[in-house]
Design a protein around this motif. Structure first.
Motif, PDB file in Angstrom:
ATOM      1  N   MET A   1      47.742  49.780 111.136  1.00 21.55           N
ATOM      2  CA  MET A   1      48.361  50.566 110.064  1.00 21.55           C
ATOM      3  C   MET A   1      48.554  49.677 108.839  1.00 21.55           C
ATOM      4  O   MET A   1      48.887  48.507 108.947  1.00 21.55           O
ATOM      5  N   GLY A   2      48.361  50.258 107.687  1.00 19.53           N
ATOM      6  CA  GLY A   2      48.526  49.499 106.453  1.00 19.53           C
ATOM      7  C   GLY A   2      49.995  49.258 106.134  1.00 19.53           C
ATOM      8  O   GLY A   2      50.842  50.127 106.316  1.00 19.53           O
ATOM      9  N   GLN A   3      50.297  48.048 105.669  1.00 17.15           N
ATOM     10  CA  GLN A   3      51.660  47.693 105.291  1.00 17.15           C
ATOM     11  C   GLN A   3      51.766  47.749 103.765  1.00 17.15           C
ATOM     12  O   GLN A   3      51.134  46.974 103.057  1.00 17.15           O
ATOM     13  N   LYS A   4      52.577  48.689 103.282  1.00 16.92           N
ATOM     14  CA  LYS A   4      52.684  48.914 101.842  1.00 16.92           C
ATOM     15  C   LYS A   4      53.888  48.158 101.267  1.00 16.92           C
ATOM     16  O   LYS A   4      54.950  48.087 101.903  1.00 16.92           O
ATOM     17  N   VAL A   5      53.713  47.637 100.064  1.00 14.92           N
ATOM     18  CA  VAL A   5      54.782  46.929  99.350  1.00 14.92           C
ATOM     19  C   VAL A   5      55.012  47.649  98.032  1.00 14.92           C
ATOM     20  O   VAL A   5      54.062  48.040  97.347  1.00 14.92           O
ATOM     21  N   PHE A  10      57.815  44.023  94.226  1.00 16.58           N
ATOM     22  CA  PHE A  10      56.955  42.863  94.469  1.00 16.58           C
ATOM     23  C   PHE A  10      56.888  41.937  93.270  1.00 16.58           C
ATOM     24  O   PHE A  10      56.650  40.731  93.419  1.00 16.58           O
ATOM     25  N   ARG A  11      57.137  42.456  92.062  1.00 15.80           N
ATOM     26  CA  ARG A  11      57.007  41.680  90.825  1.00 15.80           C
ATOM     27  C   ARG A  11      58.346  41.363  90.162  1.00 15.80           C
ATOM     28  O   ARG A  11      58.371  40.828  89.058  1.00 15.80           O
ATOM     29  N   ILE A  12      59.455  41.706  90.801  1.00 16.32           N
ATOM     30  CA  ILE A  12      60.765  41.386  90.232  1.00 16.32           C
ATOM     31  C   ILE A  12      60.953  39.871  90.230  1.00 16.32           C
ATOM     32  O   ILE A  12      60.716  39.199  91.228  1.00 16.32           O
ATOM     33  N   GLY A  13      61.389  39.352  89.099  1.00 17.90           N
ATOM     34  CA  GLY A  13      61.553  37.915  88.949  1.00 17.90           C
ATOM     35  C   GLY A  13      60.311  37.207  88.478  1.00 17.90           C
ATOM     36  O   GLY A  13      60.372  36.015  88.154  1.00 17.90           O
ATOM     37  N   HIS A 176      47.399  43.317  94.262  1.00 23.36           N
ATOM     38  CA  HIS A 176      47.751  41.996  94.787  1.00 23.36           C
ATOM     39  C   HIS A 176      47.903  40.946  93.690  1.00 23.36           C
ATOM     40  O   HIS A 176      48.180  39.791  94.005  1.00 23.36           O
ATOM     41  N   THR A 177      47.701  41.288  92.434  1.00 22.16           N
ATOM     42  CA  THR A 177      47.818  40.339  91.331  1.00 22.16           C
ATOM     43  C   THR A 177      49.220  40.410  90.747  1.00 22.16           C
ATOM     44  O   THR A 177      49.618  41.447  90.195  1.00 22.16           O
ATOM     45  N   LEU A 178      49.979  39.321  90.868  1.00 18.04           N
ATOM     46  CA  LEU A 178      51.368  39.339  90.412  1.00 18.04           C
ATOM     47  C   LEU A 178      51.482  39.465  88.894  1.00 18.04           C
ATOM     48  O   LEU A 178      52.421  40.079  88.388  1.00 18.04           O
ATOM     49  N   ARG A 179      50.524  38.878  88.150  1.00 18.38           N
ATOM     50  CA  ARG A 179      50.602  38.945  86.690  1.00 18.38           C
ATOM     51  C   ARG A 179      50.105  40.284  86.142  1.00 18.38           C
ATOM     52  O   ARG A 179      50.147  40.507  84.934  1.00 18.38           O
ATOM     53  N   ALA A 180      49.627  41.171  87.012  1.00 21.50           N
ATOM     54  CA  ALA A 180      49.156  42.479  86.564  1.00 21.50           C
ATOM     55  C   ALA A 180      50.359  43.390  86.320  1.00 21.50           C
ATOM     56  O   ALA A 180      51.240  43.539  87.175  1.00 21.50           O
ATOM     57  N   ASP A 181      50.409  43.990  85.140  1.00 22.91           N
ATOM     58  CA  ASP A 181      51.502  44.895  84.775  1.00 22.91           C
ATOM     59  C   ASP A 181      51.188  46.284  85.334  1.00 22.91           C
ATOM     60  O   ASP A 181      50.459  47.070  84.729  1.00 22.91           O
ATOM     61  N   ILE A 182      51.730  46.558  86.498  1.00 22.80           N
ATOM     62  CA  ILE A 182      51.476  47.834  87.190  1.00 22.80           C
ATOM     63  C   ILE A 182      52.793  48.607  87.272  1.00 22.80           C
ATOM     64  O   ILE A 182      53.794  48.103  87.783  1.00 22.80           O
ATOM     65  N   ASP A 183      52.755  49.826  86.768  1.00 24.04           N
ATOM     66  CA  ASP A 183      53.923  50.713  86.832  1.00 24.04           C
ATOM     67  C   ASP A 183      53.725  51.700  87.981  1.00 24.04           C
ATOM     68  O   ASP A 183      52.606  52.173  88.220  1.00 24.04           O
ATOM     69  N   TYR A 184      54.821  51.981  88.680  1.00 17.83           N
ATOM     70  CA  TYR A 184      54.751  52.846  89.860  1.00 17.83           C
ATOM     71  C   TYR A 184      55.844  53.893  89.785  1.00 17.83           C
ATOM     72  O   TYR A 184      56.978  53.597  89.391  1.00 17.83           O
ATOM     73  N   GLY A 185      55.480  55.137  90.132  1.00 23.55           N
ATOM     74  CA  GLY A 185      56.459  56.224  90.114  1.00 23.55           C
ATOM     75  C   GLY A 185      56.097  57.308  91.108  1.00 23.55           C
ATOM     76  O   GLY A 185      54.927  57.464  91.496  1.00 23.55           O
TER      77      GLY A 185
END
Length: 399
Positions: A1-5, A10-13, A176-185
């Motif tokens: 099963m896939g583990q979702k984050v 994941f990008r806080i801080g 998986h890229t921490l410097r990528a600015d990804i918005d989620y809603g």
């Protein structure tokens, strides 16, 4: 099963900040403050028509600052600020503390993931086909400058008996890229067949962490642009005004100024054979002396110098001796070359049994007097092989 984050957690801080900014060192107080935050957010996000995207809470002593990010600030504020005033009083009653409400408008709602998910959910409630709703929404988001978008819906799509999932993706979404600015809603659509969940990811591009970018900008501001010239330690201190002349440099450094002079010519039109000379304010240098680094100072005309007339005469005598020595050396070399030519001619004439021609003797004498070895000093038949008549004599000599 896939583990979702969660993409935001994941990008806080790293590239994102916390939505609640306060600190509590007591467990009981911490629990109460967390429950207060949950109640405040539920009350504000309950206004579905206001286009609420996020709520930030900041606590200072006994005051709470609530910042509401919305795409429809007019609905939140109301006429003459009535709605926002009622909201503030309700929050103060709920928390028993003083509350200050700030409204922040979202200029581009198509780039906010929560608002995009809410838009898809509203279309599903109006019984719009889910494939059409997702495709049109993704196209509008890409047209507004997003680099990638992914929309996923799940539930009884189209009134089917079995729930299923469907997704629409355009561009790229590097989770998986921490410097990528990804918005989620996320959002929920309440239909007659049940609830349909909507998730949305929007990739806006890469950004550097705040610490690295701030340090880089501060360093660039402090240092400024890199100089295009050599440092002062290499090129010396900068001077203002025009460049100094050769005379000024000579006076400042105490060295005589030098300039190239053409070689002197003899009355016969030939040079002395010593090459170019270098003339200075203090003397004349031949090519050989310039290469060896030695110099002859004929006169010292600088003011305040320790040398006098006697020194100048001595220098002049030495210079004349050196020039004569160079001329003698060149003349001896030329004479030796002429002697070699005469000896070769004599040997050839002895072998051939013939005497030297008067024309060759005249050329050799002129070459000896001039100190040079002309090309026509030898007769044209000097290097030629002996004639047939001379061959018997050669054989007899060898015998």
């Amino acid at each position: 099963m896939g583990q979702k984050v969660h993409p935001i957690g994941f990008r806080i801080g790293v590239i994102r900040d916390w939505q609640s900014k306060w600190y509590s060192d007591k467990r009981s107080t911490y629990t109460e403050l967390v429950h207060e935050d949950v109640k405040i957010r539920r009350r504000i996000e309950g206004m579905r028509d206001a286009g609420i995207s996020g709520v930030e809470i900041d606590r200072n002593a006994n005051q709470i600052s609530v910042t509401i990010r919305t795409s429809r600030p007019g609905i939140v504020i109301g006429r003459q600020g009535k709605n926002v005033e009622d909201l503030r009083k309700e929050l103060e009653k709920l928390t028993s503390k003083k509350v200050r409400v700030n409204i922040v408008e979202i200029n581009v709602p198509e780039l906010d993931a929560k608002l995009v998910a809410r838009s898809v959910a509203d279309q599903l409630e109006r019984r719009v086909a889910h494939r059409r709703a997702m495709k049109q929404t993704a196209q509008r988001t890409m047209q507004r400058g997003a680099k990638g978008i992914r929309i996923m819906v799940g539930g009884r799509l189209g009134g089917s008996e079995m729930s299923r999932k469907d997704k629409e993706m355009q561009g790229q979404v590097p989770l998986h890229t921490l410097r990528a600015d990804i918005d989620y809603g996320t959002a929920e659509a309440r239909t007659t067949f049940g609830q349909i969940g909507v998730k949305c990811w929007i990739y806006k591009g890469e950004i550097l962490p705040e610490r690295a970018s701030a340090a880089a900008s501060a360093e660039a501001t402090a240092e400024g642009p890199a100089p295009a010239i050599a440092p002062e330690s290499v090129r010396g201190p900068e001077r203002e005004g025009p460049a100094p002349s050769a005379e000024a440099l000579a006076e400042a450094t105490g060295q005589p100024r030098r300039r190239a002079v053409a070689p002197a010519a003899q009355p016969g039109g030939e040079s002395l054979g010593t090459g170019a000379r270098t003339e200075t304010e203090g003397g004349v240098l031949t090519e050989a002396e310039a290469q060896s680094g030695s110099s002859v100072q004929l006169s010292d005309e600088r003011e305040g110098s320790p040398g006098g007339a006697a020194d100048a005469a001595a220098h002049e005598d030495r210079a004349i001796e050196k020039v004569e020595a160079v001329a003698d050396e060149s003349g001896s070399e030329a004479g030796q070359a002429a002697g070699d030519a005469v000896s070769v001619e004599t040997q050839t004439s002895d072998v051939a049994g013939e005497s030297t021609s008067p024309e060759a003797e005249a050329l050799v004498e002129e070459a000896t007097e001039a100190g040079t070895s002309p090309a026509g000093a030898l007769p044209p038949d000097a290097d030629a092989p002996p004639s047939d008549e001379a061959r018997p004599n050669i054989k007899e000599d060898e015998a």
